[in-house]
Scaffold this motif. Structure first.
Motif, PDB file in Angstrom:
ATOM      1  N   GLY A 166     -23.681  44.378 -55.972  1.00 46.52           N
ATOM      2  CA  GLY A 166     -22.778  45.182 -55.232  1.00 46.52           C
ATOM      3  C   GLY A 166     -21.322  45.369 -56.108  1.00 46.52           C
ATOM      4  O   GLY A 166     -20.393  45.563 -55.484  1.00 46.52           O
ATOM      5  N   MET A 167     -21.216  45.051 -57.015  1.00 47.58           N
ATOM      6  CA  MET A 167     -20.101  45.296 -57.801  1.00 47.58           C
ATOM      7  C   MET A 167     -19.789  46.606 -58.624  1.00 47.58           C
ATOM      8  O   MET A 167     -18.549  46.697 -59.031  1.00 47.58           O
ATOM      9  N   ARG A 168     -20.642  47.273 -58.567  1.00 50.14           N
ATOM     10  CA  ARG A 168     -20.633  48.769 -59.331  1.00 50.14           C
ATOM     11  C   ARG A 168     -21.701  49.710 -58.401  1.00 50.14           C
ATOM     12  O   ARG A 168     -22.799  49.332 -58.083  1.00 50.14           O
ATOM     13  N   ASP A 169     -21.073  50.854 -58.324  1.00 49.19           N
ATOM     14  CA  ASP A 169     -21.835  51.760 -57.385  1.00 49.19           C
ATOM     15  C   ASP A 169     -22.962  52.615 -58.377  1.00 49.19           C
ATOM     16  O   ASP A 169     -22.744  52.545 -59.530  1.00 49.19           O
ATOM     17  N   ARG A 170     -23.892  52.732 -57.849  1.00 45.99           N
ATOM     18  CA  ARG A 170     -24.904  53.656 -58.623  1.00 45.99           C
ATOM     19  C   ARG A 170     -24.443  54.737 -59.298  1.00 45.99           C
ATOM     20  O   ARG A 170     -23.574  55.574 -58.839  1.00 45.99           O
ATOM     21  N   ILE A 208     -27.808  44.427 -69.094  1.00 49.76           N
ATOM     22  CA  ILE A 208     -28.027  43.543 -68.063  1.00 49.76           C
ATOM     23  C   ILE A 208     -26.803  43.254 -67.163  1.00 49.76           C
ATOM     24  O   ILE A 208     -26.913  43.202 -65.919  1.00 49.76           O
ATOM     25  N   ALA A 209     -25.578  43.510 -68.114  1.00 48.18           N
ATOM     26  CA  ALA A 209     -24.418  43.546 -67.043  1.00 48.18           C
ATOM     27  C   ALA A 209     -24.282  44.472 -65.990  1.00 48.18           C
ATOM     28  O   ALA A 209     -23.972  44.134 -64.855  1.00 48.18           O
ATOM     29  N   ILE A 210     -24.766  45.650 -66.586  1.00 49.09           N
ATOM     30  CA  ILE A 210     -24.658  46.844 -65.476  1.00 49.09           C
ATOM     31  C   ILE A 210     -25.709  46.298 -64.548  1.00 49.09           C
ATOM     32  O   ILE A 210     -25.500  46.857 -63.333  1.00 49.09           O
ATOM     33  N   GLY A 211     -26.908  45.894 -64.981  1.00 44.15           N
ATOM     34  CA  GLY A 211     -27.942  45.755 -63.712  1.00 44.15           C
ATOM     35  C   GLY A 211     -27.421  44.827 -62.797  1.00 44.15           C
ATOM     36  O   GLY A 211     -27.573  44.843 -61.449  1.00 44.15           O
ATOM     37  N   TYR A 212     -26.794  43.780 -63.250  1.00 42.66           N
ATOM     38  CA  TYR A 212     -26.339  42.492 -62.445  1.00 42.66           C
ATOM     39  C   TYR A 212     -25.221  43.162 -61.470  1.00 42.66           C
ATOM     40  O   TYR A 212     -25.279  43.079 -60.411  1.00 42.66           O
ATOM     41  N   GLU A 213     -24.393  43.949 -61.893  1.00 46.45           N
ATOM     42  CA  GLU A 213     -23.335  44.465 -61.293  1.00 46.45           C
ATOM     43  C   GLU A 213     -23.711  45.476 -60.354  1.00 46.45           C
ATOM     44  O   GLU A 213     -23.235  45.369 -58.986  1.00 46.45           O
ATOM     45  N   TYR A 214     -24.877  46.288 -60.561  1.00 53.27           N
ATOM     46  CA  TYR A 214     -25.443  47.014 -59.281  1.00 53.27           C
ATOM     47  C   TYR A 214     -26.062  46.126 -58.241  1.00 53.27           C
ATOM     48  O   TYR A 214     -25.845  46.455 -57.407  1.00 53.27           O
ATOM     49  N   ASP A 215     -26.799  45.363 -58.687  1.00 50.62           N
ATOM     50  CA  ASP A 215     -27.708  44.311 -57.769  1.00 50.62           C
ATOM     51  C   ASP A 215     -26.627  43.692 -56.852  1.00 50.62           C
ATOM     52  O   ASP A 215     -26.885  43.319 -55.600  1.00 50.62           O
ATOM     53  N   THR A 265     -15.316  40.214 -64.991  1.00 48.26           N
ATOM     54  CA  THR A 265     -15.174  41.751 -65.104  1.00 48.26           C
ATOM     55  C   THR A 265     -16.373  41.788 -66.119  1.00 48.26           C
ATOM     56  O   THR A 265     -17.173  41.285 -66.569  1.00 48.26           O
ATOM     57  N   HIS A 266     -16.547  43.326 -66.211  1.00 48.93           N
ATOM     58  CA  HIS A 266     -17.759  43.879 -66.854  1.00 48.93           C
ATOM     59  C   HIS A 266     -17.709  43.401 -68.502  1.00 48.93           C
ATOM     60  O   HIS A 266     -18.580  42.769 -68.871  1.00 48.93           O
TER      61      HIS A 266
END
Length: 193
Positions: free
Chosen positions: A76-80, A67-74, A45-46
């Motif tokens: 596909g775990m999180r929408d822009r 870093i966690a947010i950037g990883y999730e974006y890259d 999870t985040h």
């Protein structure tokens, strides 16, 4: 780094540029992606991901979140534009005016009504001259504004409009703030006049 590790897609990384992440953390986005893939970051999870980063690497909690947010974006775990409580957009501007004056243009109802329609928001909290928070009445989203002095007669603010209902609300909300901030800039320029 192996050739099979995908490089971070700059269009998917959050507001931090590759230069900023390298300078702030000592590692590139590609290095962070590889490290977090090895830790099976896509299964976390985040909150777990940010805690893992903070515990295992010499970075602050703020950097761990980024870093966690950037990883999730890259990955596909999180929408822009997605945050923990919906979608968000940001705006910022620097003015040739003292920070206390800039803060008043947000916090004082009469001054704010000169550049922003009075019924659009309901203030919720403020700390002079540092923060201003409000509920956006149209959709129950929220705005948070942080102010910073950049000298005696220069200041800036960073605004986040969060809890937007969907990703489709980001672009029009950003455009609306750009328009409103242009009116504010003209107002401040004329009042200093």
């Amino acid at each position: 780094m192996s050739d099979s590790t995908p490089a971070a897609d700059p269009a998917k990384t959050p507001g931090m540029s590759p230069e900023a992440i390298l300078k702030g953390t000592g590692k590139s986005w590609a290095e962070w992606l590889e490290l977090l893939d090895k830790a099976q970051g896509t299964t976390m999870t985040h909150t777990e991901l940010a805690a893992y980063i903070a515990k295992n690497f010499e970075v602050s909690g703020w950097w761990a979140q980024g870093i966690a947010i950037g990883y999730e974006y890259d990955r596909g775990m999180r929408d822009r534009g997605m945050t923990s409580d919906g979608y968000a957009t940001n705006a910022s501007k620097t003015f040739n005016t003292p920070v206390s004056t800039l803060w008043q243009f947000f916090a004082d109802d009469q001054l704010r009504s000169q550049w922003l329609e009075p019924d659009l928001l309901s203030p919720t909290s403020a700390t002079e001259p540092k923060t201003f928070n409000a509920k956006w009445n149209a959709d129950n989203s929220r705005i948070s504004v942080n102010f910073q002095a950049k000298g005696e007669n220069k200041s800036s603010f960073g605004l986040q409009h969060r809890r937007l209902p969907s990703q489709e609300h980001i672009a029009p909300t950003k455009a609306m703030w750009k328009s409103k901030i242009a009116v504010l800039a003209e107002l401040i320029k004329n009042s200093a006049g």
